[in-house]
Scaffold this motif. Structure first.
Motif, short mmCIF file in Angstrom:
data_model
loop_
_atom_site.label_atom_id
_atom_site.label_comp_id
_atom_site.label_asym_id
_atom_site.label_seq_id
_atom_site.Cartn_x
_atom_site.Cartn_y
_atom_site.Cartn_z
N LEU A 25 0.82 -1.20 0.00
CA LEU A 25 0.00 0.00 0.00
C LEU A 25 0.86 1.26 0.00
CD1 LEU A 25 -2.79 -1.06 2.51
CD2 LEU A 25 -2.91 -1.01 0.01
N GLY A 26 2.08 1.17 0.53
CA GLY A 26 2.97 2.32 0.60
C GLY A 26 3.81 2.55 -0.65
N LEU A 27 3.75 1.64 -1.61
CA LEU A 27 4.55 1.79 -2.82
C LEU A 27 4.05 2.94 -3.68
CD1 LEU A 27 5.20 -1.82 -4.16
CD2 LEU A 27 6.83 -0.27 -3.07
N PHE A 85 0.58 6.82 -5.26
CA PHE A 85 0.62 5.42 -4.87
C PHE A 85 0.23 4.54 -6.05
CE2 PHE A 85 0.00 7.79 -0.97
CZ PHE A 85 0.93 7.20 -0.13
N ILE A 86 0.96 3.45 -6.22
CA ILE A 86 0.65 2.52 -7.32
C ILE A 86 -0.76 1.97 -7.13
CG2 ILE A 86 1.26 0.30 -8.36
CD1 ILE A 86 4.19 0.95 -7.68
N LEU A 87 -1.09 1.65 -5.90
CA LEU A 87 -2.43 1.14 -5.60
C LEU A 87 -3.24 2.25 -4.93
CD1 LEU A 87 -1.46 -2.38 -4.22
CD2 LEU A 87 -2.26 -1.79 -6.52
N GLY A 88 -3.94 2.99 -5.73
CA GLY A 88 -4.81 4.01 -5.18
C GLY A 88 -4.68 5.39 -5.80
N GLY A 89 -3.49 5.77 -6.23
CA GLY A 89 -3.31 7.10 -6.81
C GLY A 89 -2.82 8.11 -5.78
#
Length: 177
Positions: A25-27, A85-89
């Motif tokens: 999630l932090g990526l 964020f890769i997952l979420g924007g």
């Protein structure tokens, strides 16, 4: 098979890399170096107050690490600004969003068992250990402080009694019946 591009990115990252959910999630896009094929784990995201993300340091100092990036997943990673964020924007996904994503992936793949981030991490770490037989390398990939943590909680044995008999008989130069 999996129509949602974010679901594809999640599956490609989680299924082939030993990352904790909080690290996934932090990526951010800036953490993925496509040229050197490295993922830089620099932060984690938790949700201590329901679905309000808290961006913080990694779990331990050993958790800050470089993870080898499987180049075959690059077509599945969306492009975006380095600070997103890769997952979420702009804002990372919540745990609830990840749970729904795992349910969509499970359904799309017609996978009978429940898909969870922990299951992916355990499988990847077990695969790393089985292929290298190097606990220190597996520990480093996991971001653990001790090898005992990796062995006790993540590396799972897959051998059966039948497979253990062969090496034992080989030690004593016995032939199989």
């Amino acid at each position: 098979m999996i129509p949602n591009s974010q679901d594809k990115a999640y599956l490609a990252l989680q299924a082939l890399h030993p990352l904790r959910l909080e690290e996934m999630l932090g990526l951010k896009y800036g953490d993925v170096d496509e040229e050197s094929l490295q993922i830089y784990v620099r932060r984690s995201v938790t949700h201590p107050k329901r679905n309000q993300p808290e961006i913080k340091e990694t779990k331990t100092e050993a958790s800050k690490r470089k993870v080898a990036l499987v180049k075959e997943i690059l077509p599945y990673l969306p492009q975006g600004p380095e600070d997103h964020f890769i997952l979420g924007g702009e804002k990372p996904l919540s745990y609830q969003q990840v749970t729904r994503m795992c349910e969509r992936i499970q359904k799309a793949l017609a996978f009978e068992e429940r898909i969870t981030p922990r299951r992916f991490r355990t499988t990847v770490l077990t695969d790393i250990y089985e292929s290298t037989k190097d606990i220190k390398q597996t520990q480093e990939a996991a971001g653990h402080t001790t090898a005992a943590m990796t062995l006790n909680h993540y590396v799972k044995g897959r051998s059966t009694n039948q497979h253990t008999a062969q090496p034992i008989s080989g030690l004593y130069d016995l032939e199989s019946a």
